[in-house]
Enzyme design. Structure first.
Site, short mmCIF file in Angstrom:
data_model
loop_
_atom_site.label_atom_id
_atom_site.label_comp_id
_atom_site.label_asym_id
_atom_site.label_seq_id
_atom_site.Cartn_x
_atom_site.Cartn_y
_atom_site.Cartn_z
N ARG A 50 -24.78 29.47 101.95
CA ARG A 50 -23.97 28.49 101.21
C ARG A 50 -23.67 27.28 102.08
NH1 ARG A 50 -21.51 33.39 99.73
NH2 ARG A 50 -19.75 33.03 101.14
N LYS A 140 -9.03 18.59 91.88
CA LYS A 140 -9.55 18.89 90.54
C LYS A 140 -9.00 20.21 90.04
CE LYS A 140 -12.98 21.14 89.06
NZ LYS A 140 -14.28 21.79 88.75
N GLU A 181 -9.36 18.12 84.10
CA GLU A 181 -10.59 18.61 83.47
C GLU A 181 -10.31 19.64 82.37
OE1 GLU A 181 -14.86 20.79 84.57
OE2 GLU A 181 -13.44 20.32 86.16
N LYS A 223 -11.73 14.29 83.25
CA LYS A 223 -13.07 14.88 83.34
C LYS A 223 -13.29 15.80 82.15
CE LYS A 223 -16.21 17.57 86.24
NZ LYS A 223 -16.51 18.18 87.55
#
Length: 345
Positions: A50, A140, A181, A223
């Site tokens: 990752r 976010k 979002e 978003k």
């Protein structure tokens, strides 16, 4: 109430994220999600794999030409490049603003089968302080809304809208721009019209809660999903139909004080997402009070990930694909994307 310096900071950061027709790169997949994507391609599901993948993204030449900000995951903001620089510093050095996913995921909503509410408000203020110290300037939070038989319920919409607004208020209090979002999922056989109706309900609820919580609209970015038919719907609408339904929904629900709307890509391919964003900016350029941009994850990353496959020898080719998709979306933000930009044209 948010202090005057914090208000000025979030407004300035929001403007910077929208500058020069750029957009956001979402590279905030959880460990579980990233491992699932790696497993499908036969890539080892390890922290080093990752890290290597995210280093490939962060060090892509020319990425900052199209990307103004990158959203990181907790693991990533604590990782480093091979040269020892933290990812956050490497992004800042490349003139890309650092963001961080701060919700802890969607959990079952009690009493409402098939629906969820996003968790993570506990100790969020402390976590935001720590992330800011690591270099984050925006955050976010994702709320998930499913369409189905009798879904979504008002309870699901209300719970997620309230959580989004409380998160946004905490962010602004600490000088971080909140990316709000609310995602209406593409899963199912619902029509474009049904998606647009649900999205309108959700956005009305979200902005009502943002008002109640005293969130400064000039210092946030929205978003949302595009208005799209479900993946299993028999009728898959044209690019222009999607553009029209999406923008009309936003015009009915999003206040003009919001500086920008950065779409998520959901289950769209890279080309689909670029085409639809481009059509919106072409057809409605003179009617929109806010900037329409992108905050894509899969629609930018997948072509590069498919090339890389965990092979360091293919890193340069994968970076070229990543940079290309980012450039296509920057063009789409200006209504200047065309099929001729694609390598198969």
């Amino acid at each position: 109430m948010t202090s005057a310096p914090a208000r000025r900071t979030v407004v300035a950061t929001a403007k910077a994220l929208l500058a020069a027709h750029k957009g956001l790169l979402a590279m905030d997949e959880s460990t579980k999600t990233c491992n699932k994507r790696f497993a499908a391609l036969g890539i080892p599901q390890t922290s080093e794999a990752r890290r290597a993948w995210r280093e490939l993204i962060v060090t892509t030449p020319g990425l900052a030409d199209s990307i103004s900000g990158a959203i990181l995951f907790d693991e990533t903001i604590h990782q480093q490049l091979k040269d020892g620089r933290p990812f956050a510093r490497a992004l800042a050095d490349a003139d890309i603003i650092v963001g961080i996913k701060v919700d802890t995921g969607a959990q079952a909503l009690a009493g409402h089968p098939g629906e969820t509410v996003t968790e993570g408000l506990d100790q969020l203020g402390d976590r935001l302080v720590n992330y800011a110290a690591l270099g984050a300037r925006f955050a976010k939070w994702r709320g998930v809304i499913a369409i189905g038989d009798g879904l979504p319920t008002n309870a699901s919409i209300s719970a997620n809208a309230h959580a989004l607004a409380r998160y946004a208020g905490l962010c602004q209090e600490l000088g971080l721009v909140p990316i709000v979002e609310p995602e209406v999922l593409m899963t199912g056989d619902h029509t474009l019209l049904r998606c647009a109706e649900v999205t309108e309900r959700v956005l009305h609820a979200v902005f009502e809660q943002l008002y109640v919580q005293g969130v400064q609209l000039e210092g946030l970015l929205l978003k949302p999903n595009m208005a799209l038919p479900g993946l299993a719907c028999a009728e898959q609408n044209t690019v222009d139909e999607v553009a029209d339904a999406t923008v009309m929904c936003l015009l009915r629900t999003v206040p003009a004080a919001v500086p920008g709307i950065a779409f998520l890509s959901g289950g769209q391919t890279g080309v689909q997402a670029s085409n639809r964003l481009n059509a919106m900016n072409q057809r409605f350029k003179k009617r929109m009070p806010w900037a329409l941009t992108f905050s894509f994850s899969r629609a930018i990353q997948y072509p590069a990930l498919d090339i890389w496959h965990g092979d360091s020898g293919k890193a340069q080719q994968a970076q070229h694909a990543l940079q290309h998709r980012a450039a296509c979306n920057r063009a789409a933000r200006g209504g200047e994307y065309s099929a001729a930009m694609e390598p198969t044209a």
